[in-house]
Design an enzyme around this catalytic site. Structure first.
Site, PDB file in Angstrom:
ATOM      1  N   HIS A 175       0.811  -1.221   0.000  1.00  0.00           N
ATOM      2  CA  HIS A 175       0.000   0.000   0.000  1.00  0.00           C
ATOM      3  C   HIS A 175       0.844   1.270   0.000  1.00  0.00           C
ATOM      4  O   HIS A 175       1.044   1.919   1.019  1.00  0.00           O
ATOM      5  CB  HIS A 175      -0.976   0.004   1.178  1.00  0.00           C
ATOM      6  CG  HIS A 175      -2.048  -1.021   1.056  1.00  0.00           C
ATOM      7  ND1 HIS A 175      -3.164  -1.023   1.868  1.00  0.00           N
ATOM      8  CD2 HIS A 175      -2.184  -2.103   0.250  1.00  0.00           C
ATOM      9  CE1 HIS A 175      -3.940  -2.053   1.549  1.00  0.00           C
ATOM     10  NE2 HIS A 175      -3.351  -2.720   0.565  1.00  0.00           N
ATOM     11  N   TYR A 184     -12.013  11.127   3.583  1.00  0.00           N
ATOM     12  CA  TYR A 184     -12.704  10.142   2.750  1.00  0.00           C
ATOM     13  C   TYR A 184     -13.014   8.837   3.492  1.00  0.00           C
ATOM     14  O   TYR A 184     -13.445   7.876   2.873  1.00  0.00           O
ATOM     15  CB  TYR A 184     -11.918   9.923   1.456  1.00  0.00           C
ATOM     16  CG  TYR A 184     -12.055  11.166   0.596  1.00  0.00           C
ATOM     17  CD1 TYR A 184     -13.057  11.265  -0.361  1.00  0.00           C
ATOM     18  CD2 TYR A 184     -11.260  12.289   0.839  1.00  0.00           C
ATOM     19  CE1 TYR A 184     -13.235  12.425  -1.093  1.00  0.00           C
ATOM     20  CE2 TYR A 184     -11.434  13.453   0.106  1.00  0.00           C
ATOM     21  CZ  TYR A 184     -12.430  13.513  -0.855  1.00  0.00           C
ATOM     22  OH  TYR A 184     -12.623  14.678  -1.562  1.00  0.00           O
ATOM     23  N   TYR A 235     -10.124  -9.309   4.459  1.00  0.00           N
ATOM     24  CA  TYR A 235      -9.918 -10.471   3.597  1.00  0.00           C
ATOM     25  C   TYR A 235     -10.373 -11.764   4.268  1.00  0.00           C
ATOM     26  O   TYR A 235     -10.734 -12.728   3.601  1.00  0.00           O
ATOM     27  CB  TYR A 235      -8.450 -10.558   3.181  1.00  0.00           C
ATOM     28  CG  TYR A 235      -8.041  -9.395   2.315  1.00  0.00           C
ATOM     29  CD1 TYR A 235      -8.489  -9.281   1.003  1.00  0.00           C
ATOM     30  CD2 TYR A 235      -7.227  -8.384   2.818  1.00  0.00           C
ATOM     31  CE1 TYR A 235      -8.138  -8.199   0.213  1.00  0.00           C
ATOM     32  CE2 TYR A 235      -6.864  -7.302   2.037  1.00  0.00           C
ATOM     33  CZ  TYR A 235      -7.327  -7.211   0.732  1.00  0.00           C
ATOM     34  OH  TYR A 235      -6.977  -6.127  -0.047  1.00  0.00           O
ATOM     35  N   GLU A 282     -13.242   2.346  -4.457  1.00  0.00           N
ATOM     36  CA  GLU A 282     -13.958   3.614  -4.549  1.00  0.00           C
ATOM     37  C   GLU A 282     -13.423   4.504  -5.661  1.00  0.00           C
ATOM     38  O   GLU A 282     -12.220   4.545  -5.912  1.00  0.00           O
ATOM     39  CB  GLU A 282     -13.827   4.389  -3.235  1.00  0.00           C
ATOM     40  CG  GLU A 282     -14.470   3.721  -2.045  1.00  0.00           C
ATOM     41  CD  GLU A 282     -14.333   4.536  -0.775  1.00  0.00           C
ATOM     42  OE1 GLU A 282     -14.852   4.100   0.264  1.00  0.00           O
ATOM     43  OE2 GLU A 282     -13.700   5.629  -0.811  1.00  0.00           O
TER      44      GLU A 282
END
Length: 366
Positions: A144, A248, A259, A238
């Protein structure tokens, strides 16, 4: 809209050129044998730059030939799992200064994050390489990073980041850069009008917070808006309209689950947190995005075209104002993970496939 397609594989000596004939488009292979290509940039003279996640910056000449040797001068890249070399983006004044920007993972397994560097492109490689920004804090693991770059009309630079996967709660903490989008001047300094400047305990580079892993970013000049998409966990990808200073929601609100199937948050809405323009459950794993402006495919004019890794297609998204009114899956007949999507000056599309033997594909009108 359904398409009738035929797929033909044409053998050319030691290589293969893929040609897909469809009712309204043709796909051909420009280059292949790239190691997880991540980003593509068109140079003014017809050449192209392609990043490989494994740390190489590759050049495709104006005749479409991939040069055998990577360009020199790329800064040291941390390569592990999702970590590596990400975006290559040309300075808005590239024709005058030959400057470009690279985003990449930097550091070590125990202490790494997303970095941004600028450099000058020469005939043989990069010179005047300068690290401009390093996301804080330094974290463990290889997941990430975000890494997409766009420029606003004032030529400030937008860089997307990720939550590091293991630190998702930090996406709500303005004291660091995790799970954020940042805005910088092209020399790495902080614009005085950034929304978090002057707020106690907040990083001045922040532009928006509450993101998971933003891997698609475009500035829509016609509508004067910044659009970004991000990976959800299991579901809950998104597409967002990004505005300065807004939150957000991740991970306080989400349409996805962990997961393992565990609940991350029971909430999909909360006061003070923005709703996506659209969310995708199950996940398509969006990566890369272009706003189509071109003459070859007039039916797609003004549409977003989004690469899908897990979905193995390009998602066409039609926006009327800020409402998503139509979606369509394109190029699914290829059966490949799409990492990036770009619009060329002639209105054709270029796709990067995510594979150890990745390809650059060109989509044109037949």
């Amino acid at each position: 809209m359904k398409r009738r397609t035929q797929m033909t594989l044409i053998s050319l000596g030691m290589s293969a050129a893929l040609a897909v004939q469809a009712a309204d488009y043709r796909i051909e292979t420009v280059a292949q044998g790239l190691n997880h290509p991540w980003s593509l940039a068109f140079l003014p003279d017809g050449r192209m730059l392609v990043t490989e996640r494994t740390g190489q910056l590759r050049l495709i000449d104006a005749q479409g030939n991939l040069q055998a040797e990577p360009l020199s001068g790329v800064p040291e890249v941390y390569v592990e799992r999702q970590a590596g070399l990400f975006e290559v983006a040309l300075d808005p004044e590239f024709a005058e200064n030959q400057r470009l920007f690279l985003s990449y993972a930097c550091g070590t397994e125990s202490a790494n994050n997303t970095c941004l560097a600028s450099a000058r492109l020469t005939d043989t490689g990069l010179e005047q390489v300068n690290e401009l920004f390093r996301a804080e804090f330094a974290k463990r693991g290889g997941a990430h990073y975000g890494g997409r770059i766009a420029f606003l009309p004032d030529h400030t630079l937008i860089l997307t980041l990720g939550d590091a996967f293991i630190h998702r709660e930090e996406a709500q903490n303005p004291a660091n850069h995790l799970g954020a989008i940042v805005r910088l001047h092209r020399d790495g300094s902080v614009p005085e009008d950034n929304p978090f400047v002057g707020q106690e305990g907040a990083r001045p580079e922040l532009y928006s917070i509450g993101h998971r892993n933003v891997q698609g970013l475009v500035w829509d000049a016609e509508q004067q808006r910044l659009l970004a998409h991000e990976h959800g966990p299991r579901g809950g990808d998104e597409l967002n309209l990004i505005e300065p200073g807004l939150n957000y929601g991740w991970p306080k609100i989400t349409y996805g689950v962990d997961y393992s199937g565990a609940v991350i948050s029971p909430y999909t809405e909360m006061d003070g947190m923005q709703q996506p323009l659209v969310q995708w459950t199950p996940s398509i794993a969006p990566s890369g995005m272009t706003l189509y402006r071109g003459e070859q495919f007039p039916a797609w004019e003004g549409n977003l075209l989004i690469g899908a890794l897990a979905g193995q297609h390009v998602r066409r998204v039609v926006l009327e104002g800020n409402q998503v009114t139509e979606q369509e899956s394109l190029f699914g007949e290829l059966g490949v993970r799409i990492r990036d999507v770009r619009t060329a000056a002639d209105g054709s599309l270029y796709l990067l496939t995510d594979s150890p033997q990745g390809q650059v594909l060109r989509v044109s009108a037949p």
